[in-house]
Write an enzyme that holds these catalytic residues in place. Structure first.
Site, PDB file in Angstrom:
ATOM      1  N   CYS A 173      10.138  12.705   0.853  1.00 13.54           N
ATOM      2  CA  CYS A 173      10.087  11.331   0.610  1.00 13.54           C
ATOM      3  C   CYS A 173      10.713  11.082  -0.411  1.00 13.54           C
ATOM      4  CB  CYS A 173       8.602  10.520   0.748  1.00 13.54           C
ATOM      5  SG  CYS A 173       7.956  10.781   2.551  1.00 13.54           S
ATOM      6  N   GLU A 185      -1.087   7.248  -6.078  1.00 18.92           N
ATOM      7  CA  GLU A 185      -1.437   8.419  -5.950  1.00 18.92           C
ATOM      8  C   GLU A 185      -0.985   8.999  -7.414  1.00 18.92           C
ATOM      9  OE1 GLU A 185       0.295  10.460  -2.561  1.00 18.92           O
ATOM     10  OE2 GLU A 185      -1.964   9.775  -1.306  1.00 18.92           O
ATOM     11  N   ASN A 190       5.730  17.757   6.078  1.00 17.13           N
ATOM     12  CA  ASN A 190       6.755  18.246   5.151  1.00 17.13           C
ATOM     13  C   ASN A 190       6.180  19.140   3.844  1.00 17.13           C
ATOM     14  OD1 ASN A 190       6.014  15.392   4.291  1.00 17.13           O
ATOM     15  ND2 ASN A 190       7.768  15.170   3.159  1.00 17.13           N
ATOM     16  N   GLU A 192       2.074   5.798   1.302  1.00 13.41           N
ATOM     17  CA  GLU A 192       3.134   6.603   0.488  1.00 13.41           C
ATOM     18  C   GLU A 192       4.125   6.568   1.745  1.00 13.41           C
ATOM     19  OE1 GLU A 192       5.767   9.179  -0.093  1.00 13.41           O
ATOM     20  OE2 GLU A 192       4.359  10.594  -0.587  1.00 13.41           O
TER      21      GLU A 192
END
Length: 458
Positions: free
Chosen positions: A265, A438, A133, A231
């Site tokens: 996400c 992150e 994505n 993630e």
């Protein structure tokens, strides 16, 4: 040799093919990364920062070249592709800037005539597994801190979007990154991905993707006690109170849901609106959804491209069909765009609270809206999800905002703000959305070992 056929999601046509990495290819890449790590890790933070800076500048200089490649393989619009590429380069620049600010802890006189300090040491070889994505931003989220900390990186892009990453690797090599420090291996998850995660010389796996695949990665990485950052999926709630700036909130809801064709996400995926203002918000969001111009990614007038795959569209259609509620915008496939995997921007009012749109991750341009009586009900429903990635609250009441920020079960909360991610702040989820961080200086903790050293003074 097996090849990966890369298909344009807007046309269904093949745009390229690349060789798929085998386990033997993975072993060669990891061995090269392992041998390159000693020299790279032996450089100062400042020296590695200079290389990261050169990488970022080279990346920025090639944005116009990379844009059509990203559009063709991923499907997103030209505007969204440029935003992604520039953000990815900015992330590398951010970590280049941190190179002069990395510090460790020292304690004088921790005991009589004894000093202590904590050393940061690189982990070694990092496996970076990246989805389709946002192929470049999600890569650079890992590449920046990993390289700054002295690790080497072997990256596996999604098997449907390797082209931009492969070209980026060439650009980065030309910028002066030593051989073996950064390698890209296109391939399937079942073969190349699993071989990479299982490799005994890999010491850290940084993964972004779906929750089921992330759990599989974590299980494989448990052998050898590898470090893991996950993630994963999200179903971010947005709460709009009756005292909010309704125009701005509706705009943020539409942008947060339909950007990148809803394939993120971290995105607005559930909207809870106080009863008193629900009709106004529904009307505004519906109008915005209906105004979006769908089209091929390489059409400059397109505001939303296709879903990335036929499977993604079929999944979205199932979720909408099984959720009930009133469809007030979209709901199907647009006319005139039959060649690709397009779906109309969709708004569904009051689907079932235990329906797929409420409990699953909806990875496409469909927004469910529920009316709520008050903040108590909004928070209860928001936290009922198995996911815990991001959230948003819109209110002019500081007490409401502070309460929501404290009680929402997630890793990121925006208050009266669009869902923009900042390199300066740590980002990571809770529950089924993964673990580890992150972004921010906190990311460095996930790419280093902290070693305690005690010295008795003579």
């Amino acid at each position: 040799m097996t090849s990966l056929e890369i298909v344009n999601p807007g046309t269904g046509e093949s745009v390229a093919s690349v060789p798929a990495a085998t386990p033997e290819d993975v072993d060669r890449a990891v061995q090269a990364a392992f041998h390159a790590q000693k020299g790279w890790g032996g450089l100062s933070y400042e020296a590695r920062g200079k290389v990261l800076h050169a990488m970022a500048k080279a990346f920025e200089a090639h944005v116009d070249e990379l844009t059509p490649i990203l559009v063709a393989e991923q499907g997103k619009t030209i505007r969204e592709a440029k935003i992604e590429l520039r953000k990815a380069a900015d992330t590398l620049e951010h970590y280049a800037g941190l190179s002069r600010q990395v510090r460790a802890i020292s304690v004088h006189n921790i005991d009589t005539d004894v000093d202590a300090r904590v050393l940061r040491r690189p982990l070694g070889v990092v496996a970076a597994i990246v989805p389709w994505n946002f192929p470049t931003t999600l890569l650079c989220n890992k590449l920046g801190p990993a390289l700054l900390c002295g690790n080497t990186v072997v990256a596996k892009p999604a098997d449907s979007t390797p082209l931009t990453t492969l070209r980026l690797a060439e650009i980065i090599a030309e910028a002066g990154v030593p051989e073996g420090v950064f390698t890209v291996l296109p391939g399937t998850g079942a073969e190349a991905g699993e071989a990479l995660v299982r490799h005994p010389l890999v010491r850290k796996v940084a993964f972004t993707g779906s929750t089921p695949v992330g759990e599989r990665v974590a299980a494989l990485a448990a052998v050898g006690s590898k470090r893991v950052t996950l993630e994963l999926g999200g179903s971010d709630p947005m709460i709009i109170c009756d005292d909010a700036d309704l125009k701005a909130a509706a705009s943020a809801a539409a942008m947060g849901r339909f950007y990148n064709c809803g394939q993120a996400c971290l995105a607005i995926k559930r909207l809870y609106v106080f009863d008193a203002v629900a009709d106004e918000i529904i009307e505004a969001v519906t109008a915005k959804a209906k105004r979006l111009r769908l089209g091929l990614g390489d059409d400059p007038d397109s505001q939303m491209g296709p879903l990335h795959s036929e499977r993604q569209r079929a999944q979205l259609e199932r979720q909408i069909a099984e959720s009930g509620g009133e469809i007030v915008a979209g709901g199907g496939r647009p006319d005139g765009l039959e060649s690709g995997w397009f779906h109309e921007p969709t708004v569904v009012v009051e689907p079932g609270k235990d329906s797929p749109m409420a409990v699953e991750e909806v990875f496409g341009p469909a927004l469910p809206i529920w009316r709520v009586a008050d903040m108590d009900e909004a928070l209860e429903l928001a936290n009922a999800s198995p996911f815990g990635l991001g959230s948003s609250v819109w209110t002019s009441d500081l007490r409401r905002a502070e309460r929501a920020a404290a009680e929402l079960d997630c890793g990121y909360t925006w208050i009266n703000s669009r869902t923009k991610v900042y390199d300066e702040l740590p980002f990571g989820g809770l529950k089924a959305s993964g673990y580890g961080k992150e972004h921010g200086s906190e990311a460095l903790d996930y790419y280093t070992d902290q070693k305690s050293v005690v010295v008795r003074r003579a």
